[in-house]
Write an enzyme that holds these catalytic residues in place. Structure first.
Site, PDB file in Angstrom:
ATOM      1  N   LYS A   1     -14.544  -0.069  19.578  1.00 57.25           N
ATOM      2  CA  LYS A   1     -13.225   0.347  19.073  1.00 57.25           C
ATOM      3  C   LYS A   1     -12.507   1.263  20.063  1.00 57.25           C
ATOM      4  O   LYS A   1     -13.062   2.248  20.537  1.00 57.25           O
ATOM      5  CB  LYS A   1     -13.383   1.054  17.723  1.00 57.25           C
ATOM      6  CG  LYS A   1     -12.066   1.344  17.065  1.00 57.25           C
ATOM      7  CD  LYS A   1     -12.195   1.549  15.572  1.00 57.25           C
ATOM      8  CE  LYS A   1     -10.851   1.846  14.913  1.00 57.25           C
ATOM      9  NZ  LYS A   1      -9.876   0.769  15.119  1.00 57.25           N
TER      10      LYS A   1
ATOM     11  N   HIS B   1     -17.380   3.454  13.025  1.00 58.66           N
ATOM     12  CA  HIS B   1     -17.066   2.118  13.536  1.00 58.66           C
ATOM     13  C   HIS B   1     -18.039   1.699  14.636  1.00 58.66           C
ATOM     14  O   HIS B   1     -18.748   2.527  15.210  1.00 58.66           O
ATOM     15  CB  HIS B   1     -15.644   2.070  14.096  1.00 58.66           C
ATOM     16  CG  HIS B   1     -14.596   1.899  13.026  1.00 58.66           C
ATOM     17  ND1 HIS B   1     -14.149   2.934  12.251  1.00 58.66           N
ATOM     18  CD2 HIS B   1     -13.909   0.785  12.608  1.00 58.66           C
ATOM     19  CE1 HIS B   1     -13.245   2.484  11.405  1.00 58.66           C
ATOM     20  NE2 HIS B   1     -13.069   1.190  11.592  1.00 58.66           N
TER      21      HIS B   1
ATOM     22  N   GLY C   1      -4.759 -12.948  20.018  1.00 56.91           N
ATOM     23  CA  GLY C   1      -6.044 -12.228  20.050  1.00 56.91           C
ATOM     24  C   GLY C   1      -7.123 -13.102  19.434  1.00 56.91           C
ATOM     25  O   GLY C   1      -8.082 -12.626  18.831  1.00 56.91           O
TER      26      GLY C   1
ATOM     27  N   GLY D   1      -7.115   3.500  12.312  1.00 61.54           N
ATOM     28  CA  GLY D   1      -5.828   3.416  11.614  1.00 61.54           C
ATOM     29  C   GLY D   1      -5.996   3.700  10.131  1.00 61.54           C
ATOM     30  O   GLY D   1      -5.155   4.366   9.508  1.00 61.54           O
TER      31      GLY D   1
HETATM   32  N1  LIG Z   1      -6.133  -3.971  10.119  1.00 66.36           N
HETATM   33  C1  LIG Z   1      -7.383  -4.399   9.956  1.00 66.36           C
HETATM   34  O1  LIG Z   1      -7.832  -4.669   8.843  1.00 66.36           O
HETATM   35  C2  LIG Z   1      -8.247  -4.564  11.151  1.00 66.36           C
HETATM   36  C3  LIG Z   1      -7.747  -4.215  12.357  1.00 66.36           C
HETATM   37  N2  LIG Z   1      -8.495  -4.372  13.482  1.00 66.36           N
HETATM   38  C4  LIG Z   1      -7.825  -4.043  14.720  1.00 66.36           C
HETATM   39  O2  LIG Z   1      -7.563  -5.248  15.413  1.00 66.36           O
HETATM   40  C5  LIG Z   1      -7.599  -5.005  16.817  1.00 66.36           C
HETATM   41  C6  LIG Z   1      -8.601  -5.965  17.448  1.00 66.36           C
HETATM   42  O3  LIG Z   1      -9.888  -5.619  17.017  1.00 66.36           O
HETATM   43  P1  LIG Z   1     -11.183  -6.446  17.483  1.00 66.36           P
HETATM   44  O4  LIG Z   1     -11.047  -7.869  17.117  1.00 66.36           O
HETATM   45  O5  LIG Z   1     -12.351  -5.687  17.009  1.00 66.36           O
HETATM   46  O6  LIG Z   1     -11.059  -6.295  19.069  1.00 66.36           O
HETATM   47  P2  LIG Z   1     -11.602  -7.315  20.177  1.00 66.36           P
HETATM   48  O7  LIG Z   1     -11.591  -6.558  21.455  1.00 66.36           O
HETATM   49  O8  LIG Z   1     -12.852  -7.947  19.718  1.00 66.36           O
HETATM   50  O9  LIG Z   1     -10.473  -8.443  20.190  1.00 66.36           O
HETATM   51  C7  LIG Z   1      -9.203  -8.270  20.730  1.00 66.36           C
HETATM   52  C8  LIG Z   1      -8.875  -9.553  21.447  1.00 66.36           C
HETATM   53  O10 LIG Z   1      -7.515  -9.505  21.845  1.00 66.36           O
HETATM   54  C9  LIG Z   1      -7.452  -9.981  23.196  1.00 66.36           C
HETATM   55  N3  LIG Z   1      -6.225  -9.510  23.800  1.00 66.36           N
HETATM   56  C10 LIG Z   1      -5.955  -8.320  24.356  1.00 66.36           C
HETATM   57  N4  LIG Z   1      -4.692  -8.284  24.783  1.00 66.36           N
HETATM   58  C11 LIG Z   1      -4.163  -9.483  24.485  1.00 66.36           C
HETATM   59  C12 LIG Z   1      -2.896 -10.062  24.672  1.00 66.36           C
HETATM   60  N5  LIG Z   1      -1.901  -9.421  25.300  1.00 66.36           N
HETATM   61  N6  LIG Z   1      -2.693 -11.336  24.239  1.00 66.36           N
HETATM   62  C13 LIG Z   1      -3.666 -12.022  23.628  1.00 66.36           C
HETATM   63  N7  LIG Z   1      -4.903 -11.524  23.431  1.00 66.36           N
HETATM   64  C14 LIG Z   1      -5.132 -10.269  23.844  1.00 66.36           C
HETATM   65  C15 LIG Z   1      -8.710  -9.462  23.824  1.00 66.36           C
HETATM   66  O11 LIG Z   1      -8.991 -10.135  25.022  1.00 66.36           O
HETATM   67  P3  LIG Z   1      -9.967  -9.453  26.121  1.00 66.36           P
HETATM   68  O12 LIG Z   1     -11.330  -9.515  25.488  1.00 66.36           O
HETATM   69  O13 LIG Z   1      -9.790 -10.306  27.306  1.00 66.36           O
HETATM   70  O14 LIG Z   1      -9.507  -8.041  26.294  1.00 66.36           O
HETATM   71  C16 LIG Z   1      -9.721  -9.756  22.724  1.00 66.36           C
HETATM   72  O15 LIG Z   1     -10.169 -11.092  22.765  1.00 66.36           O
HETATM   73  C17 LIG Z   1      -7.965  -3.525  16.972  1.00 66.36           C
HETATM   74  O16 LIG Z   1      -6.795  -2.750  17.132  1.00 66.36           O
HETATM   75  C18 LIG Z   1      -8.627  -3.188  15.661  1.00 66.36           C
HETATM   76  O17 LIG Z   1      -8.517  -1.827  15.328  1.00 66.36           O
HETATM   77  C19 LIG Z   1      -9.763  -4.860  13.435  1.00 66.36           C
HETATM   78  C20 LIG Z   1     -10.331  -5.190  12.242  1.00 66.36           C
HETATM   79  C21 LIG Z   1      -9.616  -5.051  10.991  1.00 66.36           C
HETATM   80  O1  LIG Z   2     -11.381  -1.731  14.941  1.00 64.57           O
HETATM   81  C1  LIG Z   2     -11.847  -2.123  13.847  1.00 64.57           C
HETATM   82  O2  LIG Z   2     -12.900  -2.751  13.747  1.00 64.57           O
HETATM   83  C2  LIG Z   2     -11.091  -1.812  12.624  1.00 64.57           C
HETATM   84  N1  LIG Z   2      -9.905  -1.290  12.735  1.00 64.57           N
HETATM   85  C3  LIG Z   2      -9.040  -0.916  11.673  1.00 64.57           C
HETATM   86  C4  LIG Z   2      -8.784   0.560  11.677  1.00 64.57           C
HETATM   87  O3  LIG Z   2      -8.602   1.143  12.758  1.00 64.57           O
HETATM   88  O4  LIG Z   2      -8.717   1.168  10.599  1.00 64.57           O
HETATM   89  C5  LIG Z   2      -9.508  -1.459  10.345  1.00 64.57           C
HETATM   90  C6  LIG Z   2     -10.992  -1.460  10.159  1.00 64.57           C
HETATM   91  O5  LIG Z   2     -11.414  -0.140  10.060  1.00 64.57           O
HETATM   92  C7  LIG Z   2     -11.677  -2.165  11.313  1.00 64.57           C
END
Ligand SMILES: NC(=O)C1=CN([C@@H]2O[C@H](COP(=O)(O)OP(=O)(O)OC[C@H]3O[C@@H](n4cnc5c(N)ncnc54)[C@H](OP(=O)(O)O)[C@@H]3O)[C@@H](O)[C@H]2O)C=CC1
Ligand SMILES: O=C(O)C1=N[C@H](C(=O)O)C[C@H](O)C1
Length: 253
Positions: A143, A139, A9, A149
């Protein structure tokens, strides 16, 4: 010795920041950065020891199945977890081959930000002192999952703390309302989700009792706030066999 790390990702909002953070860490080596069209085999051919999974709820399970089956530890930020998904993952981990450093480990962190982890802990501590509680998470509009989560986990922790203290499950006084107006019910805790351009990730936990309220609020203002938690997860997951749920397990709280 450096740890070989892959990011899945890597082109996303948090994934692109994780790539930079791993590259900048002297004890870690970025060996692969996978986007949607990348081959998962790259993880094995690059010799990755740990994969950081930051994709989408629709993609995460396939990626984790592959990593686990190939003895690659995982640090997972992707959200959308259900009991069924966790059971599946636990099965894969139980059947996984060992790695050079021991059994394969997986950390799922609903939130990697230290402030958000502390918010959850403070909410857990406050839960038994208040008659009512609701969670509001806010958010960005990209999202996919709701509630977040973090909010789901916060509500579960609050509900467990209330139950342990002998508090009743909250009842909803609403007799007239539109569907959704009172939010999602997570173990008796209403969780409200806002999606607004300009926001990143924010959460308020609102407690109320006679004559007073307490609000615990956390704001993530930049994706850099998740990086110390991701790096901590990468360094610790290699010594943590099986599933670890929540970054707090790797912190001295
Ligand atoms: N736990 C934490 O602290 C946090 C968790 N998150 C979580 O992380 C996840 C991603 O968030 P975010 O970065 O905002 O989302 P984005 O959509 O910006 O990024 C996700 C990326 O993953 C790519 N992707 C999708 N499927 C695949 C795959 N099979 N293999 C490789 N790459 C893939 C997407 O590509 P494409 O654009 O082509 O679809 C995109 O570039 C979410 O579930 C979010 O809730 C986010 C922030 C903090
Ligand atoms: O999608 C996000 O951006 C985030 N996802 C996580 C969540 O679902 O709690 C963590 C943070 O809130 C950012």
């Amino acid at each position: 010795m450096t740890l070989r790390v892959a990011v899945i990702g890597a082109n996303g909002r948090i994934g692109s920041e994780a790539v930079k953070a791993v590259e900048a860490a002297p004890d870690l080596e970025l060996v692969a950065a996978l986007g949607r069209d990348s081959e998962l085999e790259t993880l094995v051919s690059s010799g990755a020891q740990v994969a950081v999974e930051l994709t989408h709820p629709d993609s995460v399970m396939r990626n984790l199945e592959y990593c686990t089956a190939n003895g690659i530890h995982t640090v997972v930020g992707t959200t959308g977890w259900t009991p069924e998904r966790l059971e599946l993952l636990n099965g894969w981990l139980a059947a996984a081959p060992g790695t050079a450093s021991g059994p394969v480990g997986c950390l799922i962190a609903p939130n990697f930000s230290i402030g958000a982890v502390l918010t959850m802990r403070f909410a857990q501590q406050a839960a038994r002192y208040f008659e009512s509680v609701e969670v509001v998470e806010l958010h960005h509009r990209g999202k996919a999952d709701a509630p977040s989560g973090t909010a789901g986990r916060t509500a579960q922790l609050i509900a467990a703390a209330r139950e342990a203290a002998g508090l009743p499950v909250q009842t909803d006084p609403t007799t007239h309302g539109l569907p959704g107006a009172r939010g999602a019910d997570v173990d008796g805790v209403p969780v409200h989700s806002v999606r607004l351009r300009g926001l990143l990730a924010h959460q308020e936990v609102l407690f109320g009792d006679t004559g007073e309220t307490l609000t615990i609020r956390h704001d993530s203002l930049h994706h850099s706030c998740f990086m110390p938690g991701i790096l901590l997860g990468v360094r610790r997951v290699v010594e943590a066999p099986g599933l670890t749920f929540g970054l707090e397990n790797f912190m001295d709280l």
